[in-house]
Every structure is written in structure tokens, then in C-alpha cells.
Write an enzyme that holds these catalytic residues in place. Structure first.
Site, PDB file in Angstrom:
ATOM      1  CG  ASP A  10      -2.101   0.917   1.080  1.00 35.98           C
ATOM      2  OD1 ASP A  10      -2.415   1.285  -0.070  1.00 35.98           O
ATOM      3  OD2 ASP A  10      -2.710   1.272   2.099  1.00 35.98           O
TER       4      ASP A  10
ATOM      5  NE  ARG B 186      -4.793   6.804  -6.749  1.00 35.28           N
ATOM      6  CZ  ARG B 186      -4.558   6.530  -5.457  1.00 35.28           C
ATOM      7  NH1 ARG B 186      -4.319   7.513  -4.611  1.00 35.28           N
ATOM      8  NH2 ARG B 186      -4.585   5.298  -5.017  1.00 35.28           N
TER       9      ARG B 186
ATOM     10  CB  SER C 269      -8.668  -5.393  -3.072  1.00 30.36           C
ATOM     11  OG  SER C 269      -9.306  -4.138  -3.256  1.00 30.36           O
TER      12      SER C 269
ATOM     13  CG  ASP D 209     -13.875  -3.780  -1.658  1.00 30.17           C
ATOM     14  OD1 ASP D 209     -14.986  -4.012  -2.185  1.00 30.17           O
ATOM     15  OD2 ASP D 209     -13.564  -4.162  -0.514  1.00 30.17           O
ATOM     16  CG  ASN D 210      -7.952  -2.041  -5.155  1.00 31.67           C
ATOM     17  OD1 ASN D 210      -6.994  -2.808  -4.988  1.00 31.67           O
ATOM     18  ND2 ASN D 210      -8.238  -1.085  -4.274  1.00 31.67           N
TER      19      ASN D 210
ATOM     20  CG  LEU E  75      -6.273  -7.957   8.338  1.00 33.94           C
ATOM     21  CD1 LEU E  75      -6.900  -9.235   8.885  1.00 33.94           C
ATOM     22  CD2 LEU E  75      -4.799  -8.206   8.048  1.00 33.94           C
ATOM     23  CB  SER E  76      -7.778  -3.857   2.858  1.00 39.35           C
ATOM     24  OG  SER E  76      -7.493  -2.656   3.542  1.00 39.35           O
TER      25      SER E  76
HETATM   26  C1  IPE Z   1      -5.480  -2.776  -0.178  1.00 37.52           C
HETATM   27  O1  IPE Z   1      -5.174  -1.431  -0.301  1.00 37.52           O
HETATM   28  C2  IPE Z   1      -5.455  -3.442  -1.525  1.00 37.52           C
HETATM   29  C3  IPE Z   1      -4.137  -3.595  -2.143  1.00 37.52           C
HETATM   30  C4  IPE Z   1      -2.991  -3.230  -1.622  1.00 37.52           C
HETATM   31  C5  IPE Z   1      -4.149  -4.237  -3.427  1.00 37.52           C
HETATM   32  P1  IPE Z   1      -6.299  -0.313  -0.420  1.00 37.52           P
HETATM   33  O2  IPE Z   1      -5.589   0.985  -0.514  1.00 37.52           O
HETATM   34  O3  IPE Z   1      -7.225  -0.655  -1.532  1.00 37.52           O
HETATM   35  O4  IPE Z   1      -7.080  -0.494   0.961  1.00 37.52           O
HETATM   36  P2  IPE Z   1      -7.894   0.544   1.832  1.00 37.52           P
HETATM   37  O5  IPE Z   1      -8.925   1.168   0.938  1.00 37.52           O
HETATM   38  O6  IPE Z   1      -6.923   1.556   2.333  1.00 37.52           O
HETATM   39  O7  IPE Z   1      -8.474  -0.276   2.936  1.00 37.52           O
HETATM   40  C1  IPE Z   2      -1.600   0.247  -3.330  1.00 34.76           C
HETATM   41  O1  IPE Z   2      -1.438   1.613  -3.359  1.00 34.76           O
HETATM   42  C2  IPE Z   2      -1.893  -0.332  -4.681  1.00 34.76           C
HETATM   43  C3  IPE Z   2      -3.282  -0.787  -4.819  1.00 34.76           C
HETATM   44  C4  IPE Z   2      -4.202  -0.695  -3.910  1.00 34.76           C
HETATM   45  C5  IPE Z   2      -3.652  -1.366  -6.077  1.00 34.76           C
HETATM   46  P1  IPE Z   2      -2.663   2.621  -3.313  1.00 34.76           P
HETATM   47  O2  IPE Z   2      -3.047   2.959  -4.719  1.00 34.76           O
HETATM   48  O3  IPE Z   2      -3.768   2.129  -2.462  1.00 34.76           O
HETATM   49  O4  IPE Z   2      -1.958   3.864  -2.646  1.00 34.76           O
HETATM   50  P2  IPE Z   2      -2.556   4.857  -1.566  1.00 34.76           P
HETATM   51  O5  IPE Z   2      -3.041   4.040  -0.413  1.00 34.76           O
HETATM   52  O6  IPE Z   2      -3.667   5.596  -2.240  1.00 34.76           O
HETATM   53  O7  IPE Z   2      -1.397   5.739  -1.216  1.00 34.76           O
HETATM   54 MG    MG Z   3      -4.174   2.343  -0.467  1.00 34.51          MG
END
Ligand code: IPE
Ligand code: IPE
Ligand code: MG
Length: 235
Positions: free
Chosen positions: A14, A27, A59, A61-62, A185-186
Site C-alpha cells: 500500500d 497515481r 482487491s 474493492d479496487n 487487512l482490507s
Molecule cells: C489494499 O489497499 C489493496 C491492495 C494493496 C491491493 P487499499 O488501498 O485498496 O485499501 P484501503 O482502501 O486503504 O483499505
Molecule cells: C496500493 O497503493 C496499490 C493498490 C491498492 C492497487 P494505493 O493505490 O492504495 O496507494 P494509496 O493508499 O492511495 O497511497
Molecule cells: Mg491504499
């Protein structure tokens, strides 16, 4: 590290977005940098004797992120597989993408199948990449498949592995690392992390390196795992 061959480390990678934002970049630039960290950490993990490394790449949810970001993440994954599979095969790293496949672009599913087939024989380390992964979905789907059967925990776990397209025994997670400062843990490996040691670091994923991995492994080595029991000398 005990039982190095079966030692299972999972990482919630993350902080890519924040890494980019801090530099005034989009991003997606953070994700590109994050993919470079993946290469480094996979090699460092194999060197450290980790048996299974499970990386949370995307994930379920992504899918809720802007379309452009989702596309760039899935494209990066495809590039990673295209660029790294042969190197993994040479280094004895078996690739397995876990999670749902029914919502992924068919070209990505073909790349996944290709990478898995090409590295099928590798035994040094198992690299599991979680894509369109949701623990809650996996558990629910395994429960549906189990229907009314009286399953043992092992049989249920085998069903979970089937749902997740997990190809080999990976065992429970020993150490779960999350970068980026959040302590949650997401929806990642909820079943497998039942007794995982948790390690959180503020370091953003693009800045995570071998030294940070070593620090996490060292921290793990100092933990006392009891699995609900009491230690022999205090019993
Ligand atoms: C968890 O990170 C998913 C991955 C690292 C792939 P997120 O950034 O999506 O999780 P939340 O939204 O902070 O819980
Ligand atoms: C983790 O980084 C990668 C994925 C969740 C796919 P993020 O994109 O969640 O980065 P932040 O949390 O917004 O900094
Ligand atoms: Mg993140």
C-alpha cells in the site's frame, strides 16, 4: 526463521498513490514505481528463503477506483507477467495468480495461464499474486460449494484454494506485512491470517526495499507464537 521452506509471508503493498501525490505525479506513476519494488522484493524474498510470498496487487474493492487507474493497474500486471515470467522460471519461482478470473480481461487471463504453465515446475519459492481478490467472497463461495456437507477445516481450506485458483499448498500466513501506514487487512487472506504475525510500517510501497524486508523478518524472529497454548516452561 524456522521451517524456511514453508515460511509464508503476505504483503499488502500500500501507498503507491500517496508516493506519487507527494511528488506531484499521477497515481499511476506510483503504481509503476510500485511494480519495480515488486521485482526487487520477489528476488530478495527468494534469497531470504521465504517459501511462499503472497502479494496483494488488486482487491475486488479496487474495481471502485476510476477506470483509468484500474486499467493502468491491470496493464501493469500484464507487463509484469510478460517481463518477469522467464526470469522467475530461471530463478525457480513458481507464479500463481489467486482471486477471481471471471471479471478480468481475457488477454490477462491468458497471460496468467501462460505464466503459471511456464513456472509450474519451479520449487524454490511460490509467488502468489492476489488479483480481483476478496477473502469474504472466497469464503462465501467455498461455503456455497460445501453446501450441506460436513467438512473438516482442511476440506474447507481445500475448497477455498479451489475457489482462489490456488495451485499448491501454501499453508497459513506466518507474517503479514502492510506498508503505507494503515493498520487493517482490507479483505486480504482472512482465513489464512488466523495466527499471522502482523507487521505494519509507514514506509510507502515504492520505497520499500530489501532492508525493510529484513527488518520485518527480524521483528518476526523476536515474536513468541503460542497458537492459543501456554509455553511448556510455564505450563
Ligand atoms: C489494499 O489497499 C489493496 C491492495 C494493496 C491491493 P487499499 O488501498 O485498496 O485499501 P484501503 O482502501 O486503504 O483499505
Ligand atoms: C496500493 O497503493 C496499490 C493498490 C491498492 C492497487 P494505493 O493505490 O492504495 O496507494 P494509496 O493508499 O492511495 O497511497
Ligand atoms: Mg491504499
Amino acid at each position: 526463521m524456522s521451517g524456511a521452506g514453508n515460511f509464508h509471508v503476505a504483503i499488502i503493498m500500500d501507498g503507491n498513490g500517496r508516493w506519487a501525490q507527494l511528488r506531484g505525479l499521477p497515481r499511476s506513476a506510483g503504481h509503476v514505481q510500485g511494480a519495480k519494488t515488486v521485482r526487487r522484493i520477489v528476488e530478495a524474498s527468494a534469497r531470504a528463503g521465504i517459501g511462499t510470498l503472497t502479494l496483494y496487487a488488486f482487491s475486488s474493492d479496487n474495481w471502485g477506483r476510476p477506470g483509468q487507474e484500474v486499467d493502468s493497474l491491470l496493464r501493469l500486471l500484464q507487463c509484469y507477467l510478460a517481463g518477469e515470467t522467464r526470469r522467475c522460471a530461471r530463478n525457480g519461482v513458481r507464479i500463481n495468480v489467486i482471486g477471481r478470473r471471471d471479471r478480468l480481461p481475457s488477454s490477462l487471463v491468458r497471460s496468467i495461464e501462460h505464466s503459471e504453465a511456464l513456472t509450474e515446475h519451479c520449487t524454490r519459492m511460490q509467488l502468489r499474486i492476489a488479483v480481483d481478490y476478496s477473502s469474504k467472497h472466497s469464503i462465501l463461495e467455498a461455503a456455497r460449494r460445501a453446501s450441506c456437507n460436513q467438512l473438516s477445516a482442511q476440506e474447507f481450506q481445500d475448497l477455498l484454494a479451489q475457489v482462489d485458483h490456488s495451485v499448491a499448498e501454501s499453508g497459513p500466513v506466518d507474517l503479514l506485512i502492510r506498508t503505507g501506514g494503515e493498520q487493517r487487512l482490507s479483505d486480504f487472506l482472512l482465513w489464512d491470517c488466523a495466527y499471522a504475525e502482523l507487521y505494519f510500517t509507514d514506509r510507502l510501497w515504492p520505497d520499500f526495499g530489501e532492508a525493510e524486508l529484513d527488518a520485518a523478518l527480524e521483528d518476526f524472529a523476536s515474536r513468541q507464537r503460542r497458537f492459543g497454548k501456554v509455553l511448556a516452561e510455564t505450563a
